[in-house]
Enzyme design. Structure first.
Site, PDB file in Angstrom:
ATOM      1  N   ARG A   1       0.848  -1.170   0.131  1.00 40.00           N
ATOM      2  CA  ARG A   1       0.028  -0.020  -0.031  1.00 40.00           C
ATOM      3  C   ARG A   1       0.731   1.256   0.174  1.00 40.00           C
ATOM      4  O   ARG A   1       0.472   2.353  -0.118  1.00 40.00           O
ATOM      5  CB  ARG A   1      -1.105   0.104   1.191  1.00 40.00           C
ATOM      6  CG  ARG A   1      -2.278  -1.112   0.719  1.00 40.00           C
ATOM      7  CD  ARG A   1      -3.324  -1.136   2.198  1.00 40.00           C
ATOM      8  NE  ARG A   1      -3.562   0.167   2.684  1.00 40.00           N
ATOM      9  CZ  ARG A   1      -3.922   0.277   3.779  1.00 40.00           C
ATOM     10  NH1 ARG A   1      -3.870  -0.405   4.723  1.00 40.00           N
ATOM     11  NH2 ARG A   1      -4.451   1.566   4.346  1.00 40.00           N
TER      12      ARG A   1
ATOM     13  N   GLN B   1      13.390 -14.232   6.563  1.00 40.37           N
ATOM     14  CA  GLN B   1      11.914 -14.676   6.470  1.00 40.37           C
ATOM     15  C   GLN B   1      11.733 -15.062   4.875  1.00 40.37           C
ATOM     16  O   GLN B   1      11.802 -14.108   4.293  1.00 40.37           O
ATOM     17  CB  GLN B   1      10.750 -13.815   7.024  1.00 40.37           C
ATOM     18  CG  GLN B   1       9.332 -14.579   6.599  1.00 40.37           C
ATOM     19  CD  GLN B   1       8.198 -13.754   7.106  1.00 40.37           C
ATOM     20  OE1 GLN B   1       8.291 -12.661   7.016  1.00 40.37           O
ATOM     21  NE2 GLN B   1       6.996 -14.604   7.483  1.00 40.37           N
TER      22      GLN B   1
ATOM     23  N   GLY C   1       3.012 -14.212   7.158  1.00 42.59           N
ATOM     24  CA  GLY C   1       2.433 -13.858   8.229  1.00 42.59           C
ATOM     25  C   GLY C   1       3.316 -13.501   9.430  1.00 42.59           C
ATOM     26  O   GLY C   1       4.413 -14.094   9.616  1.00 42.59           O
TER      27      GLY C   1
ATOM     28  N   GLU D   1      -8.571 -11.003  14.248  1.00 45.64           N
ATOM     29  CA  GLU D   1      -8.281  -9.952  13.075  1.00 45.64           C
ATOM     30  C   GLU D   1      -9.563  -9.547  12.510  1.00 45.64           C
ATOM     31  O   GLU D   1     -10.364 -10.321  12.557  1.00 45.64           O
ATOM     32  CB  GLU D   1      -7.188 -10.720  12.230  1.00 45.64           C
ATOM     33  CG  GLU D   1      -5.801 -11.123  12.692  1.00 45.64           C
ATOM     34  CD  GLU D   1      -5.244  -9.738  13.062  1.00 45.64           C
ATOM     35  OE1 GLU D   1      -5.115  -8.968  12.245  1.00 45.64           O
ATOM     36  OE2 GLU D   1      -4.918  -9.671  14.252  1.00 45.64           O
TER      37      GLU D   1
ATOM     38  N   ASN E   1      -5.238  -4.160  19.027  1.00 51.76           N
ATOM     39  CA  ASN E   1      -4.079  -4.698  19.107  1.00 51.76           C
ATOM     40  C   ASN E   1      -3.137  -3.718  18.443  1.00 51.76           C
ATOM     41  O   ASN E   1      -3.037  -3.480  17.254  1.00 51.76           O
ATOM     42  CB  ASN E   1      -3.891  -5.949  18.339  1.00 51.76           C
ATOM     43  CG  ASN E   1      -2.494  -6.561  18.389  1.00 51.76           C
ATOM     44  OD1 ASN E   1      -1.580  -6.031  19.221  1.00 51.76           O
ATOM     45  ND2 ASN E   1      -2.168  -7.579  17.448  1.00 51.76           N
TER      46      ASN E   1
ATOM     47  N   ASN F   1      34.979  39.729   4.441  1.00 49.76           N
ATOM     48  CA  ASN F   1      33.711  40.302   3.976  1.00 49.76           C
ATOM     49  C   ASN F   1      33.544  39.811   2.513  1.00 49.76           C
ATOM     50  O   ASN F   1      34.451  40.350   1.694  1.00 49.76           O
ATOM     51  CB  ASN F   1      33.665  41.735   4.279  1.00 49.76           C
ATOM     52  CG  ASN F   1      32.269  42.276   3.987  1.00 49.76           C
ATOM     53  OD1 ASN F   1      31.510  42.361   5.011  1.00 49.76           O
ATOM     54  ND2 ASN F   1      31.921  42.693   2.649  1.00 49.76           N
TER      55      ASN F   1
ATOM     56  N   ALA G   1      28.352  41.035  -2.122  1.00 54.15           N
ATOM     57  CA  ALA G   1      26.949  40.539  -2.764  1.00 54.15           C
ATOM     58  C   ALA G   1      27.413  39.987  -4.037  1.00 54.15           C
ATOM     59  O   ALA G   1      28.131  40.534  -4.958  1.00 54.15           O
ATOM     60  CB  ALA G   1      25.896  41.442  -3.049  1.00 54.15           C
TER      61      ALA G   1
END
Ligand code: UD1
Ligand code: MG
Length: 412
Positions: free
Chosen positions: A18, A78, A83, A158, A173, A363, A366
């Site tokens: 998502r 995993q 799950g 769930e 939960n 200094n 500009a």
């Protein structure tokens, strides 16, 4: 309690579809830090020495994001996303080392605080076998519901398995679970996938524990600390809660924020007391600001160090390696990258200073540009103490201007 050993198992193998992202969900940042790293830091701050990080996709990146934030991080793969119950079992080798407490955390819960972890462990120490963090979201849809009776949690249902009656339960939960270590593995192995999703639900451990006569209790926490991020909308919510927290902390530590809701910090921003930050300022990572600094409105600052008495902005951009020393100034429409602006030096208007050393009290007029790049390589500009660089000068690096020198306006 402190002598009880503890393993934190952080589940970070989710696809996070998502999020609609090429990157793993848990790597998305909150306050400039991947979510999973926030979770590791919370565990580490709660005194949990060992962390088992369960990873899937982007395993190397997830490990890289997590490892610096705790001393003992081990990585468990995993293989298939079957799950949360299956994900915890990926940490079987770590669990087998034998811990008094196991804490299961989700890598997509970046706001989890240390106090909640400590309280959950305290409940284990006081005799509970399983502790589930519960919260009452404004809309419980999508969360597992805590089914309670006589002060015990009987089951977690769930959303997709819940009956109409169970769906009315507002207590949900949060995802964080603390489990007594001794027979956790035996209980985890009993979890099956006989449900609508054919998933191994970690939440089934509650009914399994009950069948074995164990004590399962809930611990209610504030909904804001347990927000799970499953989409970019929730990511923005987490960011906003995180920013509120860090702004408040800054102000309580003595930093003045004129319009706190318009100032964005990173997780590692350091600001000294009596520093004032005007509205609309963004801090990227690795910024250190001393006390007594003024950051005027509309600045973008990352990777910069700013010393006492310095003034920045309005409308300044400080990039990585900008090092502003005591009392120096970087004024409006000034960009500074990888440069030292020594004590008392002034870079006041419309200027780019990159890969440069600017001496004390120099200094810079500009429109001055350090031309640090010839299209292939970067070169250094050195400007001596007290030098005066006239307006609209292009300093083509490598170049050195001596102490006290004057460069006429419009020079190349
Ligand atoms: C889960 C809980 C739900 C709870 C909610 C709180 C279960 C079955 N459901 O639902 O009760 O209210 O969190 O936010 O536990 N992950 C893996 N491997 C997997 C599956 C998930 O590592 O095979 C990781 C994900 O990266 C994620 C975390 O586990 O960080 C939770 O998974 P997610 O899919 O977000 O679970 P929820 O549907 O939010
Ligand atoms: Mg989730």
């Amino acid at each position: 309690m402190s002598e009880r050993t503890c393993l934190a198992i952080i589940l970070a193998a989710g696809e996070g579809t998502r999020m609609k992202s090429a990157m793993s969900k848990v790597l998305h940042p909150v306050g400039g830090l991947p979510m999973v790293a926030h979770v590791v830091r919370a565990a580490s701050a709660a005194g949990v020495g060992d962390v088992a990080l369960v990873v899937g996709r982007d395993a190397d990146e997830v490990e890289k994001a997590a490892r610096p934030h705790a001393s003992g991080v081990s990585v468990q793969l995993q293989v298939e996303r079957l799950g949360t119950g299956n994900a915890v079992l990926a940490a079987r080798d770590a669990i087998n080392k034998g811990y008094d407490d196991l804490i299961v955390l989700f890598g997509d819960t970046p706001l989890i605080d240390t106090a909640a972890l400590l309280n959950a462990r305290a409940r284990l120490a006081a005799g509970a076998d399983v502790v589930v963090l519960g919260f009452r979201p404004s809309d419980p849809t999508g969360y597992g519901r805590l089914i309670e009776e006589d002060g015990q949690v009987m089951a977690i249902r769930e959303e997709r398995e819940a009956s109409a009656e169970e769906k009315k339960v507002g207590f949900c939960n949060g995802g964080l679970m603390a489990i007594r270590g001794d027979d956790a593995l035996a209980m985890l192995e009993k979890i099956n996938n006989n449900n609508k999703r054919k998933e191994y639900y970690l939440t089934d451990i509650v009914e399994i524990a009950h069948a074995l006569g164990k004590l399962v209790v809930s611990l209610e926490v504030d909904a804001t600390s347990i927000l799970g991020v499953n989409s970019r909308v929730e990511l923005a919510e987490a960011e906003s809660l995180f920013q509120d927290k860090i702004r408040k902390k800054m102000m309580l530590d003595g930093v003045s924020l004129l319009a706190p809701e318009t100032v964005f910090f990173s997780w590692d921003t350091e600001v000294g007391s009596d520093t004032t930050i005007e509205p609309n300022v963004y801090f990227g990572t690795k910024v250190k600001i001393a006390s007594g600094v003024t950051i005027h409105a509309f600045c973008h600052i990352e990777g910069a160090t700013i010393a006492t008495g310095a003034q920045v902005g309005p409308f300044a951009r400080l990039r990585p390696g900008a090092d502003l020393r005591e009392g120096s100034k970087a004024g409006n429409f000034v960009e500074i990258k990888k440069s030292v602006i020594s004590k008392g030096a002034k870079v006041n208007h419309l200027t780019y200073i990159g890969d440069a050393e600017v001496g004390e009290n120099a200094n810079i007029g500009a429109g001055t540009i350090t031309c640090n790049y010839d299209g292939y390589n970067k070169f250094v500009t050195k400007i001596g103490a007290g030098a005066f660089i006239g307006s609209n000068s292009a300093l083509v690096a490598p170049v050195s201007i001596g102490n006290g020198s004057i460069v006429a306006a419009g020079s190349v």
